[in-house]
Every structure is written in C-alpha cells, then in structure tokens.
Scaffold this active site. Structure first.
Site, PDB file in Angstrom:
ATOM      1  N   GLY A   1       0.798  -1.224   0.000  1.00  0.00           N
ATOM      2  CA  GLY A   1       0.000   0.000   0.000  1.00  0.00           C
ATOM      3  C   GLY A   1       0.830   1.273   0.000  1.00  0.00           C
ATOM      4  N   GLY A   2       2.061   1.172  -0.491  1.00  0.00           N
ATOM      5  CA  GLY A   2       2.901   2.365  -0.616  1.00  0.00           C
ATOM      6  C   GLY A   2       3.470   2.869   0.710  1.00  0.00           C
TER       7      GLY A   2
ATOM      8  CE  LYS B   1      20.357   4.395 -10.718  1.00  0.00           C
ATOM      9  NZ  LYS B   1      20.831   5.500  -9.895  1.00  0.00           N
TER      10      LYS B   1
ATOM     11  CG  HIS C   1       4.424   5.275  -3.464  1.00  0.00           C
ATOM     12  ND1 HIS C   1       5.238   5.480  -4.555  1.00  0.00           N
ATOM     13  CD2 HIS C   1       5.059   5.832  -2.417  1.00  0.00           C
ATOM     14  CE1 HIS C   1       6.318   6.138  -4.164  1.00  0.00           C
ATOM     15  NE2 HIS C   1       6.243   6.374  -2.875  1.00  0.00           N
TER      16      HIS C   1
ATOM     17  CE  LYS D   1      -1.002  -0.574  -8.719  1.00  0.00           C
ATOM     18  NZ  LYS D   1      -1.200  -2.032  -8.574  1.00  0.00           N
TER      19      LYS D   1
ATOM     20  CD  GLU E   1       2.060  -4.228  -8.351  1.00  0.00           C
ATOM     21  OE1 GLU E   1       0.844  -4.004  -8.275  1.00  0.00           O
ATOM     22  OE2 GLU E   1       2.897  -3.675  -7.596  1.00  0.00           O
TER      23      GLU E   1
ATOM     24  CG  ASN F   1       0.168  -7.202  -5.518  1.00  0.00           C
ATOM     25  OD1 ASN F   1       0.784  -7.158  -4.449  1.00  0.00           O
ATOM     26  ND2 ASN F   1       0.050  -6.164  -6.296  1.00  0.00           N
TER      27      ASN F   1
ATOM     28  NE  ARG G   1      -3.590  -7.817  -3.049  1.00  0.00           N
ATOM     29  CZ  ARG G   1      -3.567  -6.783  -3.854  1.00  0.00           C
ATOM     30  NH1 ARG G   1      -4.416  -6.695  -4.857  1.00  0.00           N
ATOM     31  NH2 ARG G   1      -2.679  -5.822  -3.717  1.00  0.00           N
TER      32      ARG G   1
ATOM     33  CB  VAL H   1      -8.304  -2.417  -6.880  1.00  0.00           C
ATOM     34  CG1 VAL H   1      -9.384  -1.366  -7.104  1.00  0.00           C
ATOM     35  CG2 VAL H   1      -8.022  -2.597  -5.399  1.00  0.00           C
TER      36      VAL H   1
HETATM   37  P1  ADP Z   1       3.568  -1.436  -2.396  1.00  0.00           P
HETATM   38  O1  ADP Z   1       3.561  -2.903  -2.153  1.00  0.00           O
HETATM   39  O2  ADP Z   1       3.634  -0.659  -1.109  1.00  0.00           O
HETATM   40  O3  ADP Z   1       2.499  -0.968  -3.322  1.00  0.00           O
HETATM   41  P2  ADP Z   1       5.559  -1.404  -4.561  1.00  0.00           P
HETATM   42  O4  ADP Z   1       6.887  -2.054  -4.435  1.00  0.00           O
HETATM   43  O5  ADP Z   1       4.548  -2.105  -5.403  1.00  0.00           O
HETATM   44  O6  ADP Z   1       4.980  -1.132  -3.096  1.00  0.00           O
HETATM   45  O7  ADP Z   1       5.730   0.056  -5.115  1.00  0.00           O
HETATM   46  C1  ADP Z   1       4.629   0.940  -5.229  1.00  0.00           C
HETATM   47  C2  ADP Z   1       4.980   2.139  -6.091  1.00  0.00           C
HETATM   48  O8  ADP Z   1       6.135   2.832  -5.574  1.00  0.00           O
HETATM   49  C3  ADP Z   1       5.358   1.788  -7.523  1.00  0.00           C
HETATM   50  O9  ADP Z   1       4.227   1.629  -8.346  1.00  0.00           O
HETATM   51  C4  ADP Z   1       6.169   3.021  -7.892  1.00  0.00           C
HETATM   52  O10 ADP Z   1       5.311   4.112  -8.131  1.00  0.00           O
HETATM   53  C5  ADP Z   1       6.951   3.323  -6.626  1.00  0.00           C
HETATM   54  N1  ADP Z   1       8.261   2.637  -6.629  1.00  0.00           N
HETATM   55  C6  ADP Z   1       8.561   1.448  -6.045  1.00  0.00           C
HETATM   56  N2  ADP Z   1       9.862   1.087  -6.264  1.00  0.00           N
HETATM   57  C7  ADP Z   1      10.409   2.082  -7.008  1.00  0.00           C
HETATM   58  C8  ADP Z   1      11.727   2.296  -7.591  1.00  0.00           C
HETATM   59  N3  ADP Z   1      12.736   1.438  -7.435  1.00  0.00           N
HETATM   60  N4  ADP Z   1      11.914   3.434  -8.316  1.00  0.00           N
HETATM   61  C9  ADP Z   1      10.892   4.328  -8.490  1.00  0.00           C
HETATM   62  N5  ADP Z   1       9.655   4.176  -7.968  1.00  0.00           N
HETATM   63  C10 ADP Z   1       9.400   3.079  -7.241  1.00  0.00           C
END
Ligand code: ADP
Length: 450
Positions: free
Chosen positions: A166-167, A203, A237, A239, A277, A291, A293, A296
């Site tokens: 969830g960001g 990175k 973060h 959508k 993802e 994910n 599951r 959304v």
């Molecule tokens: P969560 O499980 O909390 O949703 P994610 O790993 O899926 O976390 O990352 C969510 C969002 O964070 C991504 O869609 C992107 O927008 C940003 N993000 C994650 N990792 C990176 C990265 N290495 N560089 C730039 N943005 C990132």
C-alpha cells in the site's frame, strides 16, 4: 474436482459484490460476513446469507480469523474468497482455512509467503528469469550498509519495507545528505505499519511507468498471461487510474514480458490469479513485486479479454483446468478504470457520510462496480474506495470519450468524492495521449490542486 455449493466472502464493499455476482452466475450460494457497522451494507443485502462477525474495527471483524472460520462452520460454506486487502495475502490464514477442511480461493500458503516478503519475492523472481530492479542484496541492516549500497548504485535510491504494501514504509533519498533521515523514517514507518522494521534498497527510477502483468496458474504446472495494465497514475504510490493494454507497450514487448511471466507461473506451479508488477523505463521491465490475489483494477483486463477472472479463480479452486489457453486470449479494444473515493479535494481527506443520491452511469461499454445505494451511510472505519467506473471502447480514444460521457451521468451526492479530479484529468493533453509516468500525477496535483 468438486463443485462448490456455497462460498463465504471474507470482504466488504464493491469487491464482495463482485464475488457474489460471479458465484451467482455459477449457481453457487454466497455467505456475506460483516461488522456491526456494515449491517446495512449492500454485500449483506445481496448475499444469500450473512453473518455478523464483530464490531466496526477490522482487526475485530474482517481480519478476525476465528470469527470467519466459525461463520463457515455455521453456514456450511465450503470455501472462502478473500477479495483484495484484508486477509487476501495472509499465508497463516490460508493455513488455518485448510486445517479446517475448507478451501481458500487463491494460491497456496507457500506461494503467498514466498511473494509476501519482498526480498524473497525478488530472489524468487530472479531465479525464475524475471528481470528485477537493481538493489541491495537482501535487507539493509544499518545506515553504514545503506551508505555503501547507495554509493555503489548511485543516487537517487529508494528505501522500502520488506513487509511493505500500500505504498507505506517507502522513502526516497536524492543524495547522501538525505539518506540518514530517509533510512530512519522508512524503518520506523515500516515498524509501525507492519510490525517489522526490515528495509531494503533499490535504485530509484526517475521516470518509469508502472506496468503489471496479469497471470493465471492452474496449480498443475500450466500458466497463462493476460497482458498488462498501466497503473502509472498514482498518488502517494496508490493507483487512481488504470488502463489496459498499456499505451506505451508494443505487441512485441507484451509477448516477451508476458511469456516470461507465464513461464514463471507455470514453473512455480502457481494456482489462481496473480499480478507481476514492474517498473518500465526505456524499453526495460524491472520487477518490483508480485500480488498473489485479485487486484482492484482487474476489470480492465476482463474488459479487453471478455473473461470473468473471479469465475476462473473459483473454477481453479474447484480443481478445473483454466477455461482458456494462451492462444484463446486476444485483446479486444481498450479499457480504462477510475477509482472513486469518498475524499475531499484538494487534500484527499476522508469524507464518510450519508449518500443522499446515487445514480450509476450505463450504456454500451460502461461498468460501474460499487456498493453504494441511495440512503447508504459510508462508515468511517474502512478504505475510502466507493466505486470503480470502468469503460471499454474499440480503441483508446473511444474509451476516453466514453469515460467522459459516463462521468457526466454519474451522480454521487451527500459526500465529497474524487470525481472532480477525473473531470480535470480528462482535459489534460498528456492523459489524452497516454504520455505519463509514475510521477506525472503528483506533479500535476502540486501545480493544480494542493
Ligand atoms: P507497495 O507494495 O507498497 O504498493 P511497490 O513495491 O509495489 O509497493 O511500489 C509501489 C509504487 O512505488 C510503484 O508503483 C512506484 O510508483 C513506486 N516505486 C517502487 N519502487 C520504485 C523504484 N525502485 N523506483 C521508483 N519508484 C518506485
């Protein structure tokens, strides 16, 4: 193979309705569970039976495993669909479900565990031949290691919670001067949100798009992909607007990354729906997480392929093979989803309360997934998502004009919603041309709203 007579849905809101609809078309009876705050909720009204499982707090109701298992026993439900969020990616829950001779409509506890811990997920992905974001080898235990890793990778870097979701627990450091603070904050946020302060580093990609591949496994070594969704339009973060297929992805790229994902799923022996993802930049895909599951945003994939993913989840859990092969899956047109939240702009502060009037849009290519109704009171205890408007067109421009038309018909009165945001976005050239990355919306909000 055993056809289910009755299933329980361990969720609420639009996703509970989504599952009830699929089950009903399959002739399966449904049991809704609800907290005391949700006694009048639409999912309770629409299910064949319902069981109150606790007080408003989700820890004591939708997350309370003994109550959910007891509800199955009382009603004779044979399987549980978890929806998304809540217990959907909780491996311990899956184990408990199976220990009670019930079936979980989703992957095995082992696969959930493997992908739930993000470090293990990245290692697994790499082994399966999936390209990953450059980053630390495993967890980063202290600031000194963080400094060393960042110096090797080059700034900017992102520090992420191993247990994240969830960001949350995610911090960017643009330079060494900012690393100390980012590292500490990510750790404490992650401890607070997930009870685990382990973090890892990647990175930080500067202008990627968020591209995710929908996959399906039959649990017997077969796997397919259902192309990608572009979910780059995000706030914090999270959508807010998703589309399929991705406007920036060529058929050749789709085939390449799709078959990498389908092969990985097959090799894992994965069962049910999943999403792999990626961040996508300059023609390269970088795995960030999987994910395990239903997402959304699954309706945009359903729209372009004309398949019911929830029905497929239930069939796979019953032990049937997938109802389609890779060759059966051809993309038809374009689909867009917007997430409508009960939130007040410009700060997106929660806006629960009574819906005085609700009118859903209709017509060709329009789907509204929502649990709202006239006179419904949105409780303040849960997620602020109140509806998803999904449109399908023969191509992207047609989907966009249909979205514009459908938004004009939609009426949600009584609470503040994020609808005005989408009206404004549809006037933006970059949205109309599909020219956006994961930072586009934050920049736009800073200039236009906040
Ligand atoms: P969560 O499980 O909390 O949703 P994610 O790993 O899926 O976390 O990352 C969510 C969002 O964070 C991504 O869609 C992107 O927008 C940003 N993000 C994650 N990792 C990176 C990265 N290495 N560089 C730039 N943005 C990132």
């Amino acid at each position: 193979m055993a056809n289910f007579d009755k299933i329980l849905i361990a969720n609420r809101g639009e996703i509970a309705l989504r599952v009830i609809r699929a089950a009903r078309e399959m002739g399966i009876a449904t049991v809704a569970v609800h907290s005391t705050a949700d006694a009048d909720a639409m999912h309770v009204r629409m299910a064949d039976e319902s069981v109150c499982i606790g007080p408003p707090s989700s820890t004591l109701s939708y997350l309370h495993i003994p109550s959910i298992i007891a509800a199955c026993e009382v009603t004779g439900a044979q399987a549980i669909h978890p929806g998304y969020g809540f217990l959907s990616e909780n491996a311990a829950f899956v184990q408990i479900v199976e220990d009670h001779d019930l079936l979980f409509i989703g992957p095995s506890a082992e696969h959930i565990r493997q992908m739930g811990d993000k470090i293990t997920a990245k290692e697994t992905a790499e082994k399966l031949g999936i390209p990953v974001v450059p980053g630390s080898k495993g967890g980063v235990p202290d600031l000194e290691t963080a400094r060393k890793t960042a110096a090797e990778m080059g700034y900017p870097v992102i520090i992420k919670a191993t247990a994240g979701g969830g960001g949350r627990g995610m911090k960017v450091a643009e330079s060494e001067a900012k690393l100390d603070n980012a590292f500490r904050t990510a750790r404490s946020e992650s401890k607070a949100a997930f009870g685990n302060d382990e973090v890892y580093m990647e990175k930080y990609l500067q202008k990627p798009r968020h591209i995710e591949v929908q996959v399906f496994g039959d649990g017997k070594g077969g796997g397919v992909h259902l192309a990608e969704r572009d979910c780059s339009l995000q706030r914090r973060h999270q959508k807010v607007f998703e589309e399929a297929p991705g406007p920036s992805i060529s058929q050749e790229e789709r085939d390449r990354i799709g078959s990498i994902c389908a092969n990985a799923i097959a090799e894992m022996g994965y069962s049910g729906a999943g999403t792999i993802e990626f961040l996508y930049e300059d023609g390269e895909f970088y795995f960030i997480e999987m994910n395990t599951r239903l997402q959304v945003e699954h309706p945009v994939t359903e729209g372009i392929f004309g398949v019911d993913l929830v029905r497929e989840q239930i069939r796979v859990a019953e032990g049937y093979p997938l109802s389609f092969t890779q060759d059966d899956l051809t993309i038809n047109g374009h689909c867009i989803e917007i997430r409508i939240n009960a939130e007040k702009l410009p700060n997106f502060s929660p806006s629960p309360g009574k819906i005085t009037q609700y009118h859903a849009p209709g017509g060709l290519g329009v789907r509204m997934d929502s649990a709202l109704y006239d006179g419904y009171s949105i409780p303040p205890y849960y997620d602020s998502l109140i509806g998803k408007l999904i449109v399908h067109g023969r191509d992207r421009p047609e989907a966009l004009s249909r979205l514009h038309r459908a938004l004009g018909e939609l009426v949600i009165d009584g609470v503040d919603t994020t609808i005005p945001l989408f009206n404004a976005l549809l006037a933006e050239e970059d949205i109309l041309t599909g020219n956006y990355d994961i930072h586009w919306l934050e920049h736009w909000l800073a200039e236009n709203l906040e």
